[in-house]
Design a protein around this motif. Sequence first.
Motif, PDB file in Angstrom:
ATOM      1  N   PRO A   1       0.836  -1.200   0.000  1.00 42.90           N
ATOM      2  CA  PRO A   1       0.000   0.000   0.000  1.00 42.90           C
ATOM      3  C   PRO A   1       0.872   1.253   0.000  1.00 42.90           C
ATOM      4  CG  PRO A   1       0.084  -0.940   2.198  1.00 42.90           C
ATOM      5  CD  PRO A   1       0.822  -1.895   1.296  1.00 42.90           C
ATOM      6  N   LEU A   2       0.379   2.305  -0.623  1.00 42.89           N
ATOM      7  CA  LEU A   2       1.129   3.561  -0.703  1.00 42.89           C
ATOM      8  C   LEU A   2       0.164   4.727  -0.597  1.00 42.89           C
ATOM      9  CD1 LEU A   2       3.799   5.146  -1.345  1.00 42.89           C
ATOM     10  CD2 LEU A   2       3.108   5.008  -3.753  1.00 42.89           C
ATOM     11  N   SER A   3       0.416   5.592   0.378  1.00 41.86           N
ATOM     12  CA  SER A   3      -0.214   6.915   0.410  1.00 41.86           C
ATOM     13  C   SER A   3       0.894   7.917   0.711  1.00 41.86           C
ATOM     14  CB  SER A   3      -1.340   6.983   1.443  1.00 41.86           C
ATOM     15  OG  SER A   3      -0.848   6.774   2.758  1.00 41.86           O
ATOM     16  N   GLN A   4       0.776   9.124   0.187  1.00 40.85           N
ATOM     17  CA  GLN A   4       1.902  10.059   0.271  1.00 40.85           C
ATOM     18  C   GLN A   4       1.434  11.465  -0.086  1.00 40.85           C
ATOM     19  OE1 GLN A   4       4.837   9.152  -2.784  1.00 40.85           O
ATOM     20  NE2 GLN A   4       3.257   8.544  -4.245  1.00 40.85           N
ATOM     21  N   ALA A   5       2.315  12.435   0.201  1.00 41.80           N
ATOM     22  CA  ALA A   5       2.013  13.825  -0.150  1.00 41.80           C
ATOM     23  C   ALA A   5       3.299  14.621  -0.240  1.00 41.80           C
ATOM     24  CB  ALA A   5       1.087  14.467   0.880  1.00 41.80           C
ATOM     25  N   LEU A   6       3.303  15.592  -1.124  1.00 43.45           N
ATOM     26  CA  LEU A   6       4.303  16.657  -1.145  1.00 43.45           C
ATOM     27  C   LEU A   6       3.664  17.819  -0.382  1.00 43.45           C
ATOM     28  CD1 LEU A   6       5.436  16.326  -4.874  1.00 43.45           C
ATOM     29  CD2 LEU A   6       6.672  15.537  -2.847  1.00 43.45           C
ATOM     30  N   HIS A   7       4.097  17.968   0.866  1.00 43.13           N
ATOM     31  CA  HIS A   7       3.398  18.755   1.894  1.00 43.13           C
ATOM     32  C   HIS A   7       3.875  20.215   1.853  1.00 43.13           C
ATOM     33  CE1 HIS A   7       1.910  19.945   5.802  1.00 43.13           C
ATOM     34  NE2 HIS A   7       1.575  18.716   6.173  1.00 43.13           N
ATOM     35  N   SER A   8       3.538  20.935   0.796  1.00 43.13           N
ATOM     36  CA  SER A   8       4.108  22.270   0.565  1.00 43.13           C
ATOM     37  C   SER A   8       3.528  23.326   1.497  1.00 43.13           C
ATOM     38  CB  SER A   8       3.865  22.696  -0.882  1.00 43.13           C
ATOM     39  OG  SER A   8       4.420  21.768  -1.783  1.00 43.13           O
TER      40      SER A   8
ATOM     41  N   ALA B   1      -5.676  13.739  -5.349  1.00 41.36           N
ATOM     42  CA  ALA B   1      -6.103  14.288  -4.063  1.00 41.36           C
ATOM     43  C   ALA B   1      -5.321  15.572  -3.793  1.00 41.36           C
ATOM     44  CB  ALA B   1      -5.862  13.285  -2.941  1.00 41.36           C
ATOM     45  N   LEU B   2      -6.008  16.558  -3.251  1.00 37.03           N
ATOM     46  CA  LEU B   2      -5.372  17.828  -2.900  1.00 37.03           C
ATOM     47  C   LEU B   2      -5.701  18.127  -1.447  1.00 37.03           C
ATOM     48  CD1 LEU B   2      -3.830  20.249  -4.413  1.00 37.03           C
ATOM     49  CD2 LEU B   2      -6.010  21.440  -4.171  1.00 37.03           C
TER      50      LEU B   2
ATOM     51  N   VAL C   1      -0.174  18.230  -3.045  1.00 31.86           N
ATOM     52  CA  VAL C   1      -0.568  17.191  -3.994  1.00 31.86           C
ATOM     53  C   VAL C   1      -0.331  15.857  -3.303  1.00 31.86           C
ATOM     54  CG1 VAL C   1       0.035  18.693  -5.924  1.00 31.86           C
ATOM     55  CG2 VAL C   1       1.687  17.013  -5.148  1.00 31.86           C
ATOM     56  N   ALA C   2      -1.255  14.915  -3.522  1.00 33.94           N
ATOM     57  CA  ALA C   2      -1.219  13.718  -2.679  1.00 33.94           C
ATOM     58  C   ALA C   2      -1.853  12.510  -3.355  1.00 33.94           C
ATOM     59  CB  ALA C   2      -1.947  13.998  -1.355  1.00 33.94           C
ATOM     60  N   ASN C   3      -1.434  11.355  -2.875  1.00 31.51           N
ATOM     61  CA  ASN C   3      -2.182  10.108  -3.018  1.00 31.51           C
ATOM     62  C   ASN C   3      -2.730   9.808  -1.634  1.00 31.51           C
ATOM     63  OD1 ASN C   3       0.510   9.154  -5.041  1.00 31.51           O
ATOM     64  ND2 ASN C   3      -1.556   9.413  -5.856  1.00 31.51           N
ATOM     65  N   ALA C   4      -3.938  10.228  -1.376  1.00 32.66           N
ATOM     66  CA  ALA C   4      -4.528  10.115  -0.042  1.00 32.66           C
ATOM     67  C   ALA C   4      -6.036  10.006  -0.189  1.00 32.66           C
ATOM     68  CB  ALA C   4      -4.150  11.324   0.820  1.00 32.66           C
TER      69      ALA C   4
ATOM     70  N   HIS D   1       5.526   4.041  -9.049  1.00 26.32           N
ATOM     71  CA  HIS D   1       4.541   5.124  -9.152  1.00 26.32           C
ATOM     72  C   HIS D   1       5.230   6.441  -8.824  1.00 26.32           C
ATOM     73  CE1 HIS D   1       0.863   7.400  -8.971  1.00 26.32           C
ATOM     74  NE2 HIS D   1       1.185   7.829  -7.760  1.00 26.32           N
ATOM     75  N   THR D   2       4.906   7.487  -9.606  1.00 25.54           N
ATOM     76  CA  THR D   2       5.485   8.809  -9.402  1.00 25.54           C
ATOM     77  C   THR D   2       4.396   9.822  -9.102  1.00 25.54           C
ATOM     78  OG1 THR D   2       7.368   8.375 -10.877  1.00 25.54           O
ATOM     79  CG2 THR D   2       6.818  10.680 -10.449  1.00 25.54           C
ATOM     80  N   LEU D   3       4.593  10.567  -8.023  1.00 27.86           N
ATOM     81  CA  LEU D   3       3.753  11.710  -7.676  1.00 27.86           C
ATOM     82  C   LEU D   3       4.583  12.963  -7.943  1.00 27.86           C
ATOM     83  CD1 LEU D   3       1.175  12.926  -6.319  1.00 27.86           C
ATOM     84  CD2 LEU D   3       2.409  12.763  -4.140  1.00 27.86           C
ATOM     85  N   GLN D   4       4.014  13.899  -8.697  1.00 29.61           N
ATOM     86  CA  GLN D   4       4.793  15.058  -9.131  1.00 29.61           C
ATOM     87  C   GLN D   4       3.965  16.333  -9.000  1.00 29.61           C
ATOM     88  OE1 GLN D   4       7.058  14.442 -12.678  1.00 29.61           O
ATOM     89  NE2 GLN D   4       7.110  16.611 -13.247  1.00 29.61           N
ATOM     90  N   GLN D   5       4.654  17.428  -8.676  1.00 29.13           N
ATOM     91  CA  GLN D   5       4.006  18.741  -8.704  1.00 29.13           C
ATOM     92  C   GLN D   5       4.817  19.703  -9.534  1.00 29.13           C
ATOM     93  OE1 GLN D   5       3.581  20.540  -4.823  1.00 29.13           O
ATOM     94  NE2 GLN D   5       5.759  20.509  -4.360  1.00 29.13           N
ATOM     95  N   SER D   6       4.117  20.585 -10.211  1.00 32.85           N
ATOM     96  CA  SER D   6       4.728  21.672 -10.987  1.00 32.85           C
ATOM     97  C   SER D   6       4.202  22.984 -10.436  1.00 32.85           C
ATOM     98  CB  SER D   6       4.375  21.555 -12.471  1.00 32.85           C
ATOM     99  OG  SER D   6       4.800  20.308 -12.999  1.00 32.85           O
ATOM    100  N   ILE D   7       5.108  23.905 -10.138  1.00 36.24           N
ATOM    101  CA  ILE D   7       4.741  25.187  -9.531  1.00 36.24           C
ATOM    102  C   ILE D   7       5.243  26.308 -10.417  1.00 36.24           C
ATOM    103  CG2 ILE D   7       4.938  26.660  -7.497  1.00 36.24           C
ATOM    104  CD1 ILE D   7       5.559  24.113  -5.876  1.00 36.24           C
ATOM    105  N   HIS D   8       4.304  27.197 -10.791  1.00 39.90           N
ATOM    106  CA  HIS D   8       4.642  28.336 -11.653  1.00 39.90           C
ATOM    107  C   HIS D   8       4.176  29.613 -10.970  1.00 39.90           C
ATOM    108  CE1 HIS D   8       5.399  26.064 -15.529  1.00 39.90           C
ATOM    109  NE2 HIS D   8       4.863  25.130 -14.769  1.00 39.90           N
ATOM    110  N   LEU D   9       5.017  30.603 -10.927  1.00 46.58           N
ATOM    111  CA  LEU D   9       4.619  31.936 -10.503  1.00 46.58           C
ATOM    112  C   LEU D   9       4.028  32.636 -11.718  1.00 46.58           C
ATOM    113  CD1 LEU D   9       7.593  33.103  -8.238  1.00 46.58           C
ATOM    114  CD2 LEU D   9       5.364  32.204  -7.538  1.00 46.58           C
ATOM    115  N   LEU D  10       2.754  33.011 -11.623  1.00 49.50           N
ATOM    116  CA  LEU D  10       2.086  33.643 -12.750  1.00 49.50           C
ATOM    117  C   LEU D  10       2.358  35.137 -12.799  1.00 49.50           C
ATOM    118  CD1 LEU D  10      -1.349  31.770 -12.605  1.00 49.50           C
ATOM    119  CD2 LEU D  10       0.700  31.189 -13.932  1.00 49.50           C
ATOM    120  N   ASP D  11       2.536  35.743 -11.644  1.00 48.37           N
ATOM    121  CA  ASP D  11       2.874  37.178 -11.584  1.00 48.37           C
ATOM    122  C   ASP D  11       3.376  37.494 -10.182  1.00 48.37           C
ATOM    123  OD1 ASP D  11      -0.686  37.818 -11.876  1.00 48.37           O
ATOM    124  OD2 ASP D  11       0.444  37.202 -10.107  1.00 48.37           O
TER     125      ASP D  11
END
Length: 281
Positions: free
Chosen positions: A141-148, A226-227, A255-258, A271-281
């Motif tokens: 089993p796998l649950s996870q998060a990039l806890h920004s 999941a967010l 971003v998460a698998n939760a 399995h890969t969990l990925q986030q992309s972050i862009h500053l819009l302004d």
Amino acid sequence: MRMEQTQWRGIAVWELQSADALARISCFGGQLLSWQPAGASEVFWCSPQLQPPRPLRGGVPLCWPWFGKHPHDPQAPAHGLARTAAWQLDRVQLLEDGRMHLRLSPLASLHPGLAVEQQLWIGRHLEQAITSHNVGSQVEPLSQALHSYFQVADITAVRLLGVDGHRYSDALADGRLELQQGDWQFDHQQHGGRCDRIYLDVAGPVILADCVQGRRLQLQAQGGRALVLWTPGPELGQQISDVGSGWQHYVCIEVANAGTDTRQLLPGQSHTLQQSIHLLD
């Protein structure tokens, strides 16, 4: 590109700088603590009290291989093992497009059936990925998060766009399912300003609008639907020793698998969990 291992706020970090960005990654937890694109202010909030071996509060803690409480062992540490492990920097390079690319892994195995690695692409935009490999002979089993922890000028004056119409599980109401109506905004009347939610089936990007700074940040997930949205609010925030008045200057969007998006990895599967972050302004 410049890279050195140094001390930052009393802990050992890798500090990297290019023409496009400055970043710091902790050797403890393999945790991205700081990312500042050229010409912009710091993106992540980090507690002024970083005290290993306690988990570091700030940046992007890696919740792996379980998110929240362990599903079967109440004595296991919350949010898994990765964020309190020693990590090593396996590779760093400057790409042709100017981004810095890093690959990291734990110094020792953290789980008998799972291996994990992290990759970062750091420049004017940020990409971060955590990949799990089932190296055993049984289903894992796998649950996870990039806890920004995103830094904001004042959480009472931010909006989260992109969640309107999504269902969420409210941990502060025994996991009751609710429907988001409109953008998320801080609400003193609901749970005293606390928020602890898992939004379900979020496929598109979300945008964090900081109305005081006049900054918008776009967050897009891959490999997770999941967010998680978390803020302690004023009462709990003041009770947490490494938060205090800092509660007002960050919001956790993860971003998460939760929740309903936890995974089961077959032997040999990754399995890969990925986030992309862009500053819009």
